[in-house]
Design a protein around this motif. Structure first.
Motif, PDB file in Angstrom:
ATOM      1  N   ARG A 195       0.833  -1.211   0.000  1.00 53.40           N
ATOM      2  CA  ARG A 195       0.000   0.000   0.000  1.00 53.40           C
ATOM      3  C   ARG A 195       0.863   1.254   0.000  1.00 53.40           C
ATOM      4  O   ARG A 195       0.588   2.216  -0.729  1.00 53.40           O
ATOM      5  N   LYS A 196       1.912   1.263   0.831  1.00 53.11           N
ATOM      6  CA  LYS A 196       2.804   2.420   0.904  1.00 53.11           C
ATOM      7  C   LYS A 196       3.447   2.701  -0.449  1.00 53.11           C
ATOM      8  O   LYS A 196       3.526   3.859  -0.895  1.00 53.11           O
ATOM      9  N   LEU A 197       3.902   1.660  -1.121  1.00 60.26           N
ATOM     10  CA  LEU A 197       4.533   1.822  -2.431  1.00 60.26           C
ATOM     11  C   LEU A 197       3.561   2.414  -3.451  1.00 60.26           C
ATOM     12  O   LEU A 197       3.907   3.317  -4.209  1.00 60.26           O
ATOM     13  N   VAL A 198       2.344   1.898  -3.463  1.00 61.71           N
ATOM     14  CA  VAL A 198       1.371   2.336  -4.473  1.00 61.71           C
ATOM     15  C   VAL A 198       0.876   3.750  -4.181  1.00 61.71           C
ATOM     16  O   VAL A 198       0.829   4.601  -5.076  1.00 61.71           O
ATOM     17  N   VAL A 199       0.512   4.026  -2.941  1.00 61.12           N
ATOM     18  CA  VAL A 199       0.043   5.373  -2.598  1.00 61.12           C
ATOM     19  C   VAL A 199       1.145   6.398  -2.860  1.00 61.12           C
ATOM     20  O   VAL A 199       0.898   7.474  -3.434  1.00 61.12           O
ATOM     21  N   GLY A 200       2.377   6.073  -2.476  1.00 57.66           N
ATOM     22  CA  GLY A 200       3.493   6.986  -2.725  1.00 57.66           C
ATOM     23  C   GLY A 200       3.735   7.212  -4.203  1.00 57.66           C
ATOM     24  O   GLY A 200       4.065   8.327  -4.627  1.00 57.66           O
ATOM     25  N   VAL A 206       1.181  12.308  -9.458  1.00 55.98           N
ATOM     26  CA  VAL A 206       0.246  13.438  -9.523  1.00 55.98           C
ATOM     27  C   VAL A 206       0.979  14.754  -9.272  1.00 55.98           C
ATOM     28  O   VAL A 206       0.742  15.756  -9.967  1.00 55.98           O
ATOM     29  N   ALA A 207       1.875  14.770  -8.290  1.00 58.29           N
ATOM     30  CA  ALA A 207       2.638  15.989  -8.003  1.00 58.29           C
ATOM     31  C   ALA A 207       3.487  16.392  -9.212  1.00 58.29           C
ATOM     32  O   ALA A 207       3.597  17.579  -9.539  1.00 58.29           O
ATOM     33  N   LEU A 208       4.074  15.418  -9.876  1.00 54.80           N
ATOM     34  CA  LEU A 208       4.880  15.703 -11.064  1.00 54.80           C
ATOM     35  C   LEU A 208       4.017  16.266 -12.182  1.00 54.80           C
ATOM     36  O   LEU A 208       4.388  17.246 -12.840  1.00 54.80           O
ATOM     37  N   ALA A 209       2.848  15.659 -12.405  1.00 52.71           N
ATOM     38  CA  ALA A 209       1.943  16.154 -13.455  1.00 52.71           C
ATOM     39  C   ALA A 209       1.465  17.571 -13.146  1.00 52.71           C
ATOM     40  O   ALA A 209       1.345  18.406 -14.043  1.00 52.71           O
ATOM     41  N   ALA A 210       1.199  17.836 -11.867  1.00 47.43           N
ATOM     42  CA  ALA A 210       0.707  19.157 -11.475  1.00 47.43           C
ATOM     43  C   ALA A 210       1.783  20.228 -11.556  1.00 47.43           C
ATOM     44  O   ALA A 210       1.490  21.413 -11.719  1.00 47.43           O
ATOM     45  N   ALA A 211       3.051  19.821 -11.461  1.00 44.11           N
ATOM     46  CA  ALA A 211       4.156  20.779 -11.423  1.00 44.11           C
ATOM     47  C   ALA A 211       4.631  21.204 -12.808  1.00 44.11           C
ATOM     48  O   ALA A 211       5.498  22.075 -12.915  1.00 44.11           O
ATOM     49  N   THR A 214       3.753  19.814 -19.156  1.00 44.45           N
ATOM     50  CA  THR A 214       4.024  18.713 -20.075  1.00 44.45           C
ATOM     51  C   THR A 214       2.816  17.779 -20.149  1.00 44.45           C
ATOM     52  O   THR A 214       2.209  17.449 -19.121  1.00 44.45           O
ATOM     53  N   GLU A 215       2.446  17.355 -21.355  1.00 42.26           N
ATOM     54  CA  GLU A 215       1.331  16.430 -21.529  1.00 42.26           C
ATOM     55  C   GLU A 215       1.599  15.141 -20.746  1.00 42.26           C
ATOM     56  O   GLU A 215       2.742  14.647 -20.703  1.00 42.26           O
ATOM     57  N   VAL A 216       0.535  14.588 -20.157  1.00 47.30           N
ATOM     58  CA  VAL A 216       0.729  13.383 -19.361  1.00 47.30           C
ATOM     59  C   VAL A 216       1.215  12.222 -20.236  1.00 47.30           C
ATOM     60  O   VAL A 216       1.946  11.345 -19.750  1.00 47.30           O
ATOM     61  N   GLY A 217       0.837  12.222 -21.501  1.00 48.32           N
ATOM     62  CA  GLY A 217       1.347  11.190 -22.408  1.00 48.32           C
ATOM     63  C   GLY A 217       2.856  11.268 -22.557  1.00 48.32           C
ATOM     64  O   GLY A 217       3.543  10.244 -22.651  1.00 48.32           O
ATOM     65  N   THR A 218       3.379  12.485 -22.571  1.00 52.32           N
ATOM     66  CA  THR A 218       4.832  12.673 -22.652  1.00 52.32           C
ATOM     67  C   THR A 218       5.503  12.237 -21.358  1.00 52.32           C
ATOM     68  O   THR A 218       6.571  11.608 -21.377  1.00 52.32           O
TER      69      THR A 218
END
Length: 267
Positions: A195-200, A206-211, A214-218
């Motif tokens: 669970r820790k691995l997956v939630v992390g 998500v934090a990377l996508a929000a920051a 860049t398109e999520v596909g990229t």
């Protein structure tokens, strides 16, 4: 802002919590059971009662937070007390036209929230009909901003559209997380570590996508080295039609939202 919640369930409590943290609001809750009223008073310090007020003020915001199947009965009971108050419905399905008939009011805004509102990370779609003032639409949006972001919807059908993306979307994410946790266990990790691995992993992705813009596909391609381990996994997902199934499932969700809207909005 003076805000009254009709119904004190989980979503109402999430919004109440956000408004209390924000401060500056007068909040009361009308809830059917005294035990729940006591819990809300204890947890949030708000006024809570099982009795309907004699009347609402014209500057008040009344949030309908009951189950869609209960909404007509609640609206009929509220109608003589409403006296021009702004009504915000967070109940799924029921259309503005039906709410207007039952309440005898056109001062109505519909909202589709989602469960991450419980941790202040919600995103809500807000639809204000053409007859609703800019100020009323802004008031409804302000209520929801206490628990996350807000997207304005130009048409009421946008409620069905957003339901299949952000409204029901957390369930899709949890579904994928369940599968990844199962994979982690199969790889040999104990349940807590899995669970820790997956939630992390989700938090970081998500934090990377929000920051970045860049398109999520990229972003996905950046992790997928040619001939590597990730490419092998993505190839299996593609072969099994995972992407297509997710899109089709979301469209099924949208269709069901529209069906429910037709059924629940009948007199």
């Amino acid at each position: 802002m003076q805000i009254t919640f009709i119904g004190g369930g989980n979503m109402a409590a999430a919004i109440i919590g956000g408004l209390v943290r924000e401060g500056g609001h007068q909040i009361r809750v009308i809830e059917r059971t005294e035990a729940r009223c006591a819990q809300l008073r204890s947890e949030y310090g708000v006024e809570a009662s099982t009795a309907q007020p004699e009347a609402f003020g014209p500057d008040e915001v009344v949030v309908l937070a009951v189950k869609p199947q209960q909404l007509k009965e609640v609206c009929v009971e509220l109608a003589p007390r409403l006296q021009g108050a702004l009504t915000v419905s967070i109940a799924a399905g029921v259309r503005v036209a039906a709410l207007s008939r039952w309440l005898g009011s056109e001062r109505i805004v519909r909202v589709m929230p989602n469960t991450p509102a419980m941790v202040g990370k919600g995103i809500s779609g807000v639809y204000a009909p053409p007859g609703v003032s800019v100020a009323d639409a802004a008031s409804a949006a302000d209520v929801m901003r206490a628990v996350g972001e807000v997207v304005a919807l130009a048409e009421e059908g946008g409620i069905d559209d957003i339901t299949c993306v952000s409204g029901s979307g957390p369930a899709y994410v949890f579904y994928f997380m369940e599968a990844m946790i199962a994979a982690a266990k199969q790889a040999g990790f104990d349940p807590m570590t899995a669970r820790k691995l997956v939630v992390g992993t989700f938090e970081g992705a998500v934090a990377l996508a929000a920051a970045t813009d860049t398109e999520v596909g990229t972003l996905r391609a950046n992790v997928t080295s040619k001939g590597g381990t990730t490419e092998r996994a993505i190839a299996r997902f593609d072969a099994e039609g995972v992407r297509e199934a997710i899109v089709a499932g979301a469209m099924d969700c949208r269709d069901r939202s529209m069906e429910m809207g037709e059924t629940l909005s009948r007199d």
